[in-house]
Design a protein around this motif. Structure first.
Motif, short mmCIF file in Angstrom:
data_model
loop_
_atom_site.label_atom_id
_atom_site.label_comp_id
_atom_site.label_asym_id
_atom_site.label_seq_id
_atom_site.Cartn_x
_atom_site.Cartn_y
_atom_site.Cartn_z
N LYS A 1 22.65 7.14 43.42
CA LYS A 1 23.49 6.70 42.30
C LYS A 1 22.85 7.01 40.95
O LYS A 1 23.55 7.22 39.97
CB LYS A 1 23.79 5.21 42.43
N ALA A 2 21.52 7.02 40.92
CA ALA A 2 20.82 7.32 39.67
C ALA A 2 20.72 8.83 39.41
O ALA A 2 20.36 9.24 38.31
CB ALA A 2 19.42 6.72 39.70
N GLY A 3 21.02 9.63 40.43
CA GLY A 3 20.94 11.07 40.27
C GLY A 3 19.62 11.68 40.70
O GLY A 3 19.34 12.84 40.39
N CYS A 4 18.82 10.91 41.43
CA CYS A 4 17.52 11.43 41.87
C CYS A 4 17.34 11.35 43.39
O CYS A 4 16.22 11.29 43.89
CB CYS A 4 16.38 10.71 41.16
N GLY A 5 18.45 11.35 44.12
CA GLY A 5 18.39 11.26 45.58
C GLY A 5 17.63 12.40 46.21
O GLY A 5 16.82 12.20 47.12
N GLU A 6 17.85 13.63 45.72
CA GLU A 6 17.16 14.79 46.29
C GLU A 6 15.66 14.71 46.04
O GLU A 6 14.86 15.04 46.93
CB GLU A 6 17.72 16.08 45.70
N VAL A 7 15.28 14.26 44.86
CA VAL A 7 13.85 14.13 44.54
C VAL A 7 13.20 13.11 45.48
O VAL A 7 12.13 13.35 46.03
CB VAL A 7 13.66 13.71 43.06
N SER B 1 13.32 12.11 32.32
CA SER B 1 13.24 12.50 30.90
C SER B 1 14.56 13.19 30.59
O SER B 1 14.87 14.23 31.19
CB SER B 1 12.07 13.45 30.65
N GLY B 2 15.32 12.60 29.68
CA GLY B 2 16.66 13.11 29.42
C GLY B 2 17.52 12.90 30.64
O GLY B 2 17.70 11.78 31.09
N ASP B 3 18.00 13.99 31.23
CA ASP B 3 18.80 13.86 32.45
C ASP B 3 18.10 14.49 33.66
O ASP B 3 18.69 14.69 34.69
CB ASP B 3 20.19 14.47 32.25
N ARG B 4 16.83 14.76 33.52
CA ARG B 4 16.07 15.42 34.60
C ARG B 4 15.09 14.44 35.24
O ARG B 4 14.32 13.76 34.55
CB ARG B 4 15.31 16.60 34.03
N TRP B 5 15.13 14.38 36.57
CA TRP B 5 14.24 13.51 37.33
C TRP B 5 13.12 14.32 37.97
O TRP B 5 13.34 15.44 38.44
CB TRP B 5 15.00 12.81 38.45
N LYS B 6 11.94 13.76 38.00
CA LYS B 6 10.79 14.32 38.73
C LYS B 6 10.20 13.17 39.53
O LYS B 6 10.42 12.00 39.23
CB LYS B 6 9.75 14.88 37.78
N GLY B 7 9.41 13.51 40.53
CA GLY B 7 8.79 12.47 41.33
C GLY B 7 7.47 12.90 41.92
O GLY B 7 7.16 14.09 42.00
N GLU B 8 6.69 11.90 42.30
CA GLU B 8 5.42 12.14 42.97
C GLU B 8 5.06 10.92 43.80
O GLU B 8 5.47 9.80 43.48
CB GLU B 8 4.32 12.44 41.95
N GLU B 9 4.35 11.17 44.89
CA GLU B 9 3.86 10.04 45.68
C GLU B 9 2.85 9.28 44.85
O GLU B 9 2.18 9.84 43.99
CB GLU B 9 3.25 10.52 46.99
N ALA B 10 2.75 7.99 45.13
CA ALA B 10 1.86 7.13 44.35
C ALA B 10 0.87 6.42 45.28
O ALA B 10 1.21 6.02 46.38
CB ALA B 10 2.66 6.10 43.57
N SER B 11 -0.34 6.28 44.80
CA SER B 11 -1.34 5.47 45.49
C SER B 11 -1.37 4.11 44.81
O SER B 11 -1.44 4.02 43.59
CB SER B 11 -2.71 6.11 45.39
N LEU B 12 -1.30 3.07 45.62
CA LEU B 12 -1.32 1.71 45.08
C LEU B 12 -2.64 1.02 45.36
O LEU B 12 -2.75 -0.20 45.23
CB LEU B 12 -0.15 0.91 45.66
N GLU B 13 -3.63 1.82 45.72
CA GLU B 13 -4.96 1.28 45.99
C GLU B 13 -5.47 0.55 44.75
O GLU B 13 -5.43 1.06 43.63
CB GLU B 13 -5.91 2.41 46.35
#
Length: 161
Positions: free
Chosen positions: A149-155, A11-23
């Motif tokens: 490269k996208a700026g979300c490597g740490e996340v 959102s904007g220039d800030r990345w967030k992340g979470e694990e996802a279930s694909l069940e």
């Protein structure tokens, strides 16, 4: 056989992340639903399994259909989640096995889908394909390179633990 799946959203220039279930995901549209459940201008679903393949599914704000990329078509022959991603995608560069009458019913080892899926966030299509073809590059390395490269490597690295 377990897989790692994460949703990264910007959102904007800030990345967030979470694990996802694909069940219960049985189609590319189902994977898109995983992305529809989170907010963000750019939403990426990153999947890696057993060092055999990487998949990137993307849904941008305002888009109806997810876009996807699978690093190795052979994975769709052995891994159900890779098959879900590959099912509606074309091989990048055409299908070499299509005209071979002696070929077993299988996917070619070439990548499938839209190689330009992450071009606007830092990884050109030619570079994504080159990483897939480079011997010794693991699928998780490909995903990490895209994220950096996208700026979300740490996340991404935090989620991988």
């Amino acid at each position: 056989m377990s897989y790692f799946a994460a949703v990264l959203m910007r959102s904007g220039d800030r990345w967030k992340g979470e694990e996802a279930s694909l069940e219960g995901c049985e189609s590319l549209d189902d994977l898109g639903d995983v992305l529809r459940d989170v907010a963000g201008d750019v939403r990426l679903l990153l999947i890696e399994q057993d060092d055999e393949y990487a998949a990137i599914v993307r849904l941008d704000d305002g888009e109806d259909e997810p876009r996807a990329f699978l690093s190795d078509g052979h994975a769709a022959d052995e891994y159900p989640m890779a098959a879900v991603v590959a099912e509606e995608l074309a091989e990048v560069g055409g299908d070499d096995l299509e005209d071979d009458e002696d070929a077993p019913p299988a996917h070619d080892s070439a990548p499938f889908g839209e190689a330009d899926v992450v071009e606007d966030i830092g990884t050109p299509a030619v570079e994504l394909i080159a990483m897939c073809e480079h011997e010794g590059t693991l699928p998780v390395d490909l995903l990490l390179a895209v994220c950096e490269k996208a700026g979300c490597g740490e996340v991404f690295e935090e989620l991988r633990g």
